[in-house]
Design a protein around this motif. Sequence first.
Motif, short mmCIF file in Angstrom:
data_model
loop_
_atom_site.label_atom_id
_atom_site.label_comp_id
_atom_site.label_asym_id
_atom_site.label_seq_id
_atom_site.Cartn_x
_atom_site.Cartn_y
_atom_site.Cartn_z
N SER A 1 0.98 -1.59 0.08
CA SER A 1 0.22 0.07 -0.12
C SER A 1 0.75 1.30 -0.06
N HIS A 2 2.21 1.28 0.18
CA HIS A 2 2.77 2.37 0.28
C HIS A 2 3.73 2.54 -1.09
N PHE A 3 3.23 1.66 -1.51
CA PHE A 3 3.38 1.97 -3.55
C PHE A 3 2.84 1.83 -4.31
N LEU A 4 1.49 1.83 -3.68
CA LEU A 4 -0.08 2.29 -5.02
C LEU A 4 -0.24 3.21 -4.81
N PHE A 5 -0.69 3.95 -5.81
CA PHE A 5 -1.28 4.85 -5.66
C PHE A 5 -3.00 4.96 -6.17
N TRP A 6 -4.19 4.52 -4.69
CA TRP A 6 -5.15 3.83 -4.56
C TRP A 6 -5.57 4.91 -5.60
N PRO A 7 -5.92 6.22 -5.36
CA PRO A 7 -7.22 7.10 -6.30
C PRO A 7 -6.89 6.95 -7.94
N GLU A 8 -5.38 6.35 -8.06
CA GLU A 8 -5.59 6.29 -9.18
C GLU A 8 -5.88 4.97 -9.91
N ILE A 9 -5.64 3.59 -8.73
CA ILE A 9 -6.22 2.19 -9.61
C ILE A 9 -7.32 2.49 -9.67
N ILE A 10 -8.47 3.32 -8.27
CA ILE A 10 -10.00 3.29 -8.88
C ILE A 10 -10.72 4.52 -9.51
N ASN A 11 -9.78 5.12 -9.57
CA ASN A 11 -10.84 6.84 -10.32
C ASN A 11 -10.96 7.18 -9.72
N SER A 12 -10.11 7.82 -8.33
CA SER A 12 -11.54 8.35 -7.63
C SER A 12 -10.29 10.12 -6.92
N SER A 13 -11.28 10.45 -6.63
CA SER A 13 -10.45 12.21 -6.17
C SER A 13 -9.87 12.01 -4.35
N ILE A 14 -10.42 11.00 -4.09
CA ILE A 14 -10.21 10.67 -2.79
C ILE A 14 -8.66 11.44 -2.16
N ARG A 15 -8.55 11.88 -1.39
CA ARG A 15 -6.97 12.25 -0.98
C ARG A 15 -6.44 11.35 -1.18
N THR A 16 -4.57 11.32 -0.93
CA THR A 16 -4.07 9.98 -1.21
C THR A 16 -4.03 9.28 0.30
N ASP A 17 -3.59 10.85 0.44
CA ASP A 17 -3.03 10.69 2.79
C ASP A 17 -4.62 9.13 2.89
N GLU A 18 -5.61 10.24 3.12
CA GLU A 18 -6.89 10.13 3.87
C GLU A 18 -6.83 8.83 3.48
N PHE A 19 -7.96 8.54 1.94
CA PHE A 19 -7.71 6.75 1.78
C PHE A 19 -6.29 6.01 1.57
N HIS A 20 -5.62 5.93 1.54
CA HIS A 20 -3.77 5.38 2.11
C HIS A 20 -4.01 4.41 3.26
N PHE A 21 -4.15 5.22 4.19
CA PHE A 21 -4.27 4.85 5.85
C PHE A 21 -5.74 4.04 5.90
N THR A 22 -6.40 4.55 5.39
CA THR A 22 -8.46 3.45 5.49
C THR A 22 -8.92 2.48 4.62
N ILE A 23 -7.50 2.73 3.27
CA ILE A 23 -8.05 1.17 2.29
C ILE A 23 -7.11 0.31 3.49
N THR A 24 -5.50 0.80 3.85
CA THR A 24 -5.17 -0.11 4.92
C THR A 24 -5.39 -0.70 5.56
N ILE A 25 -6.64 0.10 6.57
CA ILE A 25 -7.27 -0.69 7.65
C ILE A 25 -8.65 -1.00 7.25
N CYS A 26 -8.84 -0.82 5.95
CA CYS A 26 -9.99 -1.88 5.61
C CYS A 26 -9.72 -2.80 5.47
N PHE A 27 -8.11 -2.96 4.72
CA PHE A 27 -7.77 -4.66 4.17
C PHE A 27 -8.09 -5.69 5.92
N VAL A 28 -6.78 -4.66 6.81
CA VAL A 28 -6.52 -5.32 7.96
C VAL A 28 -7.76 -5.98 8.42
N CYS A 29 -8.82 -5.50 8.54
CA CYS A 29 -10.06 -5.93 8.74
C CYS A 29 -10.49 -6.81 8.20
N PHE A 30 -10.87 -6.78 6.59
CA PHE A 30 -11.06 -7.51 6.15
C PHE A 30 -10.54 -9.08 5.88
#
Length: 181
Positions: free
Chosen positions: A123-152
């Motif tokens: 997740s440190h090397f992936l640019f998640w907003p670009e991967i899923i075509n979103s305009s969400i802030r990168t730092d916020e999205f990075h943290f949230t997606i990491t938490i989502c994956f861990v919880c999942f």
Amino acid sequence: MKKTSVYAIILKFINVDERNNRQIKNIIKSFMYRGIMVITSFLTIPICLSFLSKSDYGAWLTVYSILSWVTFLDLGLGNGMKNKVSEAISKNDSLLARKIVSTNYLLMSFIIFLLVGIVIILSHFLFWPEIINSSIRTDEFHFTITICFVCFFVKLLLESINGILNAFSKTSLCGTDLLCL
């Protein structure tokens, strides 16, 4: 006035022996639990849309879809455990059933621990907003997606209980964990 349950009403119309009673109860309970889950999922959509924009909600649906694919990482351990525990129960060997369950949880824990490490590193090397075509802030999205994956992944580990419930013929309870989440 005597109270009658849905189960008792259905039994009046169907002639069933004692052996099938548990199966009928499981079917009725499954319909009820699934119905509650469907209604709950429909109710969460407006709630989510009130907090997120349509674009952000679409991004989270995409993340959820990706996470849903990950559920196949069970690698058949849940079904294998269910079959072996059922076998042990039929032989009245509770010690073997316990060993099978603990081995399954140990293996799943190792796999999940490995996957969590991979997700955190990647997740440190992936640019998640670009991967899923979103305009969400990168730092916020990075943290949230990491938490989502861990919880999942933790949820994936805890879902092994469904194999145990199936082995004990309590299939109606499988998936009720989703009601709690």
